[in-house]
Every structure is written in structure tokens, then in C-alpha cells.
Design an enzyme around this catalytic site. Structure first.
Site, PDB file in Angstrom:
ATOM      1  N   ARG A  49       1.758  -4.372  12.878  1.00 43.72           N
ATOM      2  CA  ARG A  49       2.730  -5.284  13.487  1.00 43.72           C
ATOM      3  C   ARG A  49       3.114  -4.798  14.880  1.00 43.72           C
ATOM      4  O   ARG A  49       4.051  -3.989  15.031  1.00 43.72           O
ATOM      5  CB  ARG A  49       3.968  -5.369  12.590  1.00 43.72           C
ATOM      6  N   VAL A 134      -1.323  16.292  -0.373  1.00 35.75           N
ATOM      7  CA  VAL A 134      -0.802  16.931  -1.583  1.00 35.75           C
ATOM      8  C   VAL A 134       0.528  17.611  -1.312  1.00 35.75           C
ATOM      9  O   VAL A 134       0.605  18.562  -0.537  1.00 35.75           O
ATOM     10  CB  VAL A 134      -1.791  17.978  -2.141  1.00 35.75           C
ATOM     11  N   GLY A 136       3.288  16.906   0.358  1.00 36.14           N
ATOM     12  CA  GLY A 136       3.934  16.849   1.670  1.00 36.14           C
ATOM     13  C   GLY A 136       3.765  18.106   2.492  1.00 36.14           C
ATOM     14  O   GLY A 136       2.652  18.510   2.819  1.00 36.14           O
ATOM     15  N   LYS A 207      -3.186  13.621  -6.722  1.00 33.24           N
ATOM     16  CA  LYS A 207      -2.971  14.984  -6.235  1.00 33.24           C
ATOM     17  C   LYS A 207      -3.610  15.997  -7.177  1.00 33.24           C
ATOM     18  O   LYS A 207      -4.181  17.000  -6.741  1.00 33.24           O
ATOM     19  CB  LYS A 207      -1.473  15.244  -6.084  1.00 33.24           C
ATOM     20  N   GLY A 306       8.333  12.414   2.499  1.00 33.66           N
ATOM     21  CA  GLY A 306       9.219  12.165   3.629  1.00 33.66           C
ATOM     22  C   GLY A 306       8.469  12.248   4.943  1.00 33.66           C
ATOM     23  O   GLY A 306       7.459  12.945   5.048  1.00 33.66           O
TER      24      GLY A 306
END
Lengths: 433, 433
Positions: A49, A134, A136, A207, A306
Site C-alpha cells: 500500500r 526463530v 525474534g 520454528k 515484536g
């Protein structure tokens, strides 16, 4: 050592992770230059977008044509943070074909098709790195692949999905049921609108496949991973775990068989003792235990998801891949030389906690015990209790010694056939002892 | 990819670590070959006492002439596990001069002279790896140097000495005094006959220097590390910590100053809250917290010493260095581009727990509080209690807010000058909050 032509990076995806990658590449450009030995800059950012306002992202870099971007001759490294199988796979293989190395955070793709991607990278003399796929920010791929390269890993046991850990932690601390805890996770942004990938264990299974492949130097895909989600974990299971001095966690477990000739990989809820370090992993944190011959038990702990933590892992890989480019080399590729087969779940050996609703009359325990014995499953403890809310019913909680999953399944099958057994209320594995 | 000329390894030292390295190189030769892409074999083993019986060590490889061994033209990699400054330094620099790369477990040497060693390695196009020098098998050097290469590390906080952790854990769980706990550690083999390097914090300080240098991309030597051992920690300190909901650990702490313009590195006993993950690190285990801008808080946990765990780290480095040799490249060298200065201890800002023996009369607290205020050290809590065993004496326990170490020192100096203050029983920093 310093070269002056900057390394050019194409960024595919500019969501929570991609925008953080772009931000750090801009604000920490000098640090990255010093650590790589050459300047590094963004060549373009592919988004779906283009009209969305993205603070700090130079508009002239934004494009909707990801394919054109990865084909650009001046691109040295492609960072893929769009996720999913397609178009990510085609973009990555096209990037390799045009000489770029790739840093990816895409667990689904690597777990589905890692071998082919590694082969494509090797064919074109490129790197494929995916630490961010895997857990973060937690360094796992690199320690397993490099730090433990001289050791023999026997087991990887971990909490690799933050959403489900948040839900189970809530259920454990507040006594909430699954739906209530999921609602809270959704409200706080820990669970997505469609939580299927997390709560059904697909994310953790991907993972587990990646970790098992690297740990055992063999090929494991997500299809090889036995997977059970946590949607059937009840408040009563959590309460049972507490009575045993345990808590319930959704675990990813990769094991080398005792004879060393095969491996297994699985994701399922399990009880673990409160004294186990994984029991105290709260909220959305991840933690992974690695057991090896020489190193013994290692644990890695941190934020498993995150934007910022994932970006940290992506940028660590970016520095490594860029250093390799500068040195004219590549890092370690796929290591699958052991070709160990992946055994089915039936061959996994562990302990079990089984709750049965039984008729409240004498002789039931003897009947039940006979069934266990006939199937070669040895009982560790039994707790028998009347249930004041059910006429003529009692509950029987059996904890077994270690037994093969197949033996346990046929035991349960046979138990269901007893007319004194009204129902199998729950079956849960017991790990980490 | 596979080359057939084997890589030749010279092993310097064949004690608990060296013999384990030799053993694994023999028993896992096929795995190492597959992971490196070339066979690897021992060219020689330098020992001090050639007559000692060493099971599984081929006698024809053993030599007492380490210098001749490192000069051999066929040696590709030298593994140094003899420790200490000399002759290790001369052997390593000679190895570089003869084209070999070096894997070392020598924390003392790297912490004293890492910059010169790195420069020598770079001059000769060789690698210097030393994962085993910090926290045994726990991957720390590689994650800091590579996984977090795209991030900004602000703090490293850890338990990096197993002997002292064992002693403090004993004192905490049994109420034993320092000497008694040390005796037990010695009897169980956790402490050496001369425990100075451990209990006076030299070992931890060397590791802190290495970690700070890598984490902050600057040069830190052991002389830059403020060091306090645990010989003065008393059973009463441990009891005070408990009353505060804390435990006492010997911590290595490396921090970037708030303004980013300098760093500090220190080793000292400190109180940490029981809720902090480091508080539950038992016996001789090690654990290190790393805090960075993007990744947040990561923790690495495992066995910090011992023959097998240290050998695991050495062999992981061996595989990396050999891969580099096969690829004709070298890994990341020293990264000290930030040239951040190391500030003295006086500039460290933290909290303090101070126990004072004071006259049991009115007005003492006011006097003491005034001294703190005059030196700009803000008090968080004060606990005042009579001491039934001492006529006319009371004790005063003060916990401060964050203050500079220099301000705290001058506060204590001034307190000693008060005639109502009979003595300063203990001063301990409070960390991890």
C-alpha cells in the site's frame, strides 16, 4: 579494509518489522558502516500500500513492484519481511538468481522449503540467513549453527510462541479459561485478529522444524512436526498441573532418538515442573533450552516477537551477510549431512498425565491398571477422587512413567472401551523432568 | 566443496579442557569433517609433563616443545588452552607469524592484551577466536559480536564466575559464612587450592573486560575494570539482602553511560531482587543478561566452566576458524571503532545498601540524613533498630536512590567522621531493579 561503494539493500515489506529495520539502518548508518567495513544503504522498499503514511521512510524509495526491485543489478542484499509462502519464495529465488544474498524473517517459508532455498543460494554463491525466523531477537540459529558446531546437540526444548505463552500464563495466574485469556491477549495486541497460526501451533511447528534441522544437521520440514495447539487446554488441566507442582506450557521439542538413528519434532501443550527454568517464562517471552553432549544445558531467553526485537535479528544477519559480501565469501549454508530420518509421533517417548471419569465403584482401579499393564505403559502415580457433583462418578488421575506415544494411544483407546470408564477428560504430556 | 588435504591442528595444553578437546576431535572426526568441509586432525599436543598417562591421547602426538609445534609449516590452527600470560602470548603470536589461526580459552591474556593479539592476527591474515574465554560453553562472544552486530548494546550484566556463585549460593541457602562455604566449594572441586583468581574477582574482571570491549566496540582491558571480590561478604550481608527481598551475587557489569560518550566495567558483590532472573542462578552456573536498544533484554544461561563445556566452545570456534581457512577468508576481527573511553568507578551510578553501627540516641538519624543530603545522595528507605547485644548501640540500614559512586564514597567518608557513627558495617550496591 574499508571499501567505498555502498552495499545496496532492497527491503521487501514495511510493516512493524520492516519499518523498524529501515529506521535503524538510517539512524545507525555509521555504526553499520564501521561494523561491515563498507557503507550500506537502502536501494528500495517494496510495499503493498504505497499511499500509507510511513514516518521516516523516504517516499522516493517506496515501490509496489517488488519483483523489479529484487532484479535490480545494484542490489547486494534483499531483506524479506513480508512473510507467507508466495510471493516471498519467488522473490527470494529471483534475488539469488540476480546475485543478491537474502536475509529473511519468514519462518513459514523456511520451514516449508528451506532445502530448496539453501540450494538456490548455494547455486548462485549467495547467502541465506534467517535468525529472525526463530524466536525474534533471541540468538538461536547462529549459536546452534556455529557456536555448537563442534558439539552434538541431543535436544531442543522451548517456548517459541509468545501469544500462546501469554494465554497460558494468564490462565495459570488468574484461573481464566482459554477463551477469556485469548480475548485478553487479543485486546492487548498479543494475539492477532485471526489467532489460528499461534493457537493451533503452526507458528511454533515452523520454528521447531527449523531448529531441528539445524540442531541435528538433517532436513526437517513443518510437515514432519507433530502439532497440537492449545485450544483444548482447560482451566481444569491447569489446576491439575498445579496439584502436581507443574505448569502448562506450549512446548516445541526436538529430540535425537536414544539410539541416535532418528529424530523427532513436535509441538504440544505439556506440563513442566515449576522448578524448571521454562516454568517461570512469563507473558509473551520466549526461552529455549538446548542440551548437548559437551556443553550440557544451555538456555536462551528473550522477547520472541515484536518489531524492534525482530529487526535486531534481521540487522545482525544483514551485517554478517554484508561482511561476507565484502570478503567475497559466503557463510555456512545448509548442513544436512546426517540425513537422519524424522520418526513419527508414535515413537516419541515421554510421560503422561491422564484424567479419567470413571464409575465410582470398587474394582475400577484394578481394571484401569490392567489396561495400562497390557499395553506396556507403567504407572507412576494414581490419584482417585470422588466427584461430589456427579452421581456415582469419580475421577482417576494417572501419571505414567516414560512410554512410547503409540503405546499410550492404544492404552487410551482400550480405556475408552471399558464400561467403567465414562470418559477420558484429558491427556497431557509431562516434560522437563 | 570438500577438500581432501586435512586441516592440521596443534593443541597447546592437555589438562581438563585440552584432553576433552582431543577426545571429541577423535570421536567426532566425521561430524567435524562434514561441518567444516574438510577433514581436521591433530598435528601435535604440547604438554608440560609428557610422562603423565593420558587415556586416549596418542603418545606419538605428545611433545614438550610447544614453540616448535606452533612453528610447524603444516599447522593450520593452534588451540591454546594452557592459560596465563606467558608463554601463551609468545606461542600465539608465533603461531600467527607462521600463518596459523588461533582458538584460545585464555581470558587473562585476551583481557590483558587482546588489541595486540587481534592486530597480530590481522597482520598475518589469521583468525583469533575465544568464545571459551567467557562463560565456558555459553555462547556470548559470537552473539555479541555477530547476532547483535546490527543493534546497540547498552548493558551487560551477569554471573560469569561459577566458583563464587557456588559460594554465595551456599551462604544464601545454608546461612554459612564465607570461609565455611569456600571450604565446601574446595572440597567439591568448585574452588581451586588457591582460590584467589576467583574469590578476588580477577577471573570475572577479565571476562568483564572482554565482554565490554565486544559489546561497546571499544578497547577495555582488565586494568579498566573496577574489581571487588567477595571475601568481605558476611552472613549478615546475606541476611540483610533477604530482608530486602534480595540475594547477593558477584556481578560483572558493563554499561554505556547515559550520554553514550563513555563506558564502565566493574565486578563486585551486589544485592539483586529475588524476582530478577539472575537471582535464581544456582550453584556453579553462569548467566548473562544483555540489554540492547532493539532486542531488549536477552539472557544466556549455562555451565560457565568445566572440561566438557569449555571444550564445546573451543570446538565451535575450531569449526568456524577451519571453515574460514577452507573458504580462504577470516572472520570478524577486533571492532573497536567507537573508541569510547572507560570512565572510573566514581562515575558509575547505582543504588546502595549501607549498614551503620550508631549510638542509640535521639538525633542520630537526623545527623546521618544530613550527611547524605549534603553529598547529594538521596535516601530511599531507612531502617533503624536497637541491637540487644550492644550497650547503647543501634544499627541503621540506609538504602539510597541512584547516585554516583564518588558521591557515595564521600558520603561514607563523612559518616565515618560523625562521633555518633561507631562504624560502617557494610556497603553493598543494589542492582537489577
Amino acid at each position: 579494509m574499508m571499501r567505498t561503494r555502498p552495499l545496496k539493500v532492497a527491503l521487501l515489506g514495511c510493516g512493524v518489522v520492516g519499518s523498524e529495520v529501515a529506521r535503524i539502518m538510517t539512524t545507525h548508518a555509521d555504526d553499520l558502516t564501521a561494523r561491515i567495513g563498507a557503507p550500506v544503504e537502502l536501494a528500495g522498499i517494496a510495499v503493498r500500500r504505497p499511499d500509507r503514511v510511513r514516518e521516516g521512510i523516504p517516499a522516493e524509495l517506496v515501490t509496489t513492484d517488488a519483483m523489479e526491485l529484487v532484479k535490480r543489478e545494484d542490489v547486494d542484499v534483499v531483506i524479506e519481511v513480508i512473510g507467507g509462502i508466495e510471493p516471498a519464495r519467488e522473490l527470494i529465488t529471483t534475488a539469488f538468481a540476480h546475485g543478491a544474498s537474502v536475509v529473511s524473517a519468514n519462518k513459514a517459508l523456511v520451514a516449508a522449503d528451506g532445502a530448496a532455498l539453501h540450494a538456490a543460494a548455494e547455486r548462485h554463491g549467495a547467502d541465506l540467513y534467517y535468525e529472525a525466523a526463530v524466536a525474534g531477537a533471541i540468538p538461536l540459529v547462529r549459536p546452534l549453527r556455529e557456536s555448537l558446531a563442534g558439539d552434538k546437540v541431543n535436544r531442543v526444548l522451548g517456548i517459541v510462541n509468545g501469544t500462546t505463552n501469554f494465554i497460558l500464563d494468564k490462565m495459570d495466574t488468574s484461573g481464566a479459561g482459554y477463551s477469556e485469556a485469548l480475548d485478553e491477549a487479543t485486546a492487548l495486541g498479543y494475539a492477532e485478529a485471526d489467532p489460528t497460526a499461534d493457537v493451533e501451533g503452526f507458528d511454533a511447528a515452523a520454528k521447531a522444524a527449523i531448529l531441528a534441522g539445524i540442531a541435528f544437521h538433517t532436513r526437517v520440514t513443518i510437515d514432519d512436526v507433530h502439532r497440537e495447539g492449545l485450544t483444548e487446554v482447560t482451566a481444569s488441566d491447569i489446576a491439575s498441573a498445579k496439584r502436581m507442582g507443574c505448569t502448562v506450557k506450549l512446548l516445541a521439542i526436538c529430540e535425537r532418538a536414544a539410539d541416535g538413528a532418528s529424530v523427532t519434532a513436535r509441538v504440544h501443550p505439556a506440563m513442566i515442573p515449576l522448578s524448571h527454568p521454562l516454568a517461570s517464562v512469563r507473558e509473551a517471552y520466549n526461552a529455549v533450552f538446548v542440551e548437548s553432549d559437551a556443553a550440557g544445558q544451555l538456555m536462551f531467553y528473550g522477547p520472541g516477537a515484536g518489531g524492534s526485537p525482530t529487526a535486531s535479528a534481521v540487522l545482525g544477519d544483514l551485517v554478517a551477510v554484508c561482511r561476507n559480501k565484502v570478503a567475497g565469501t559466503t557463510g555456512p549454508g545448509e548442513s544436512a549431512y546426517t540425513q537422519l530420518p524424522v520418526s513419527p509421533m508414535g515413537e516419541v517417548v515421554t510421560r503422561y498425565h491422564i484424567s479419567l471419569d470413571v464409575a465410582d465403584k470398587s474394582g475400577v482401579l484394578a481394571q484401569v491398571a490392567t489396561v495400562f499393564a497390557e499395553h506396556g505403559v507403567s504407572i507412576d502415580t494414581v490419584r482417585q477422587q470422588g466427584r461430589p457433583d456427579a452421581d456415582g462418578e469419580a475421577s482417576l488421575v494417572v501419571v505414567t512413567h516414560r512410554a512410547a506415544d503409540a503405546a499410550l494411544s492404544s492404552t487410551v483407546e482400550a480405556l475408552r472401551g471399558l464400561d467403567t470408564v465414562r470418559g477420558v477428560a484429558s491427556i497431557m504430556r509431562v516434560e522437563g523432568e
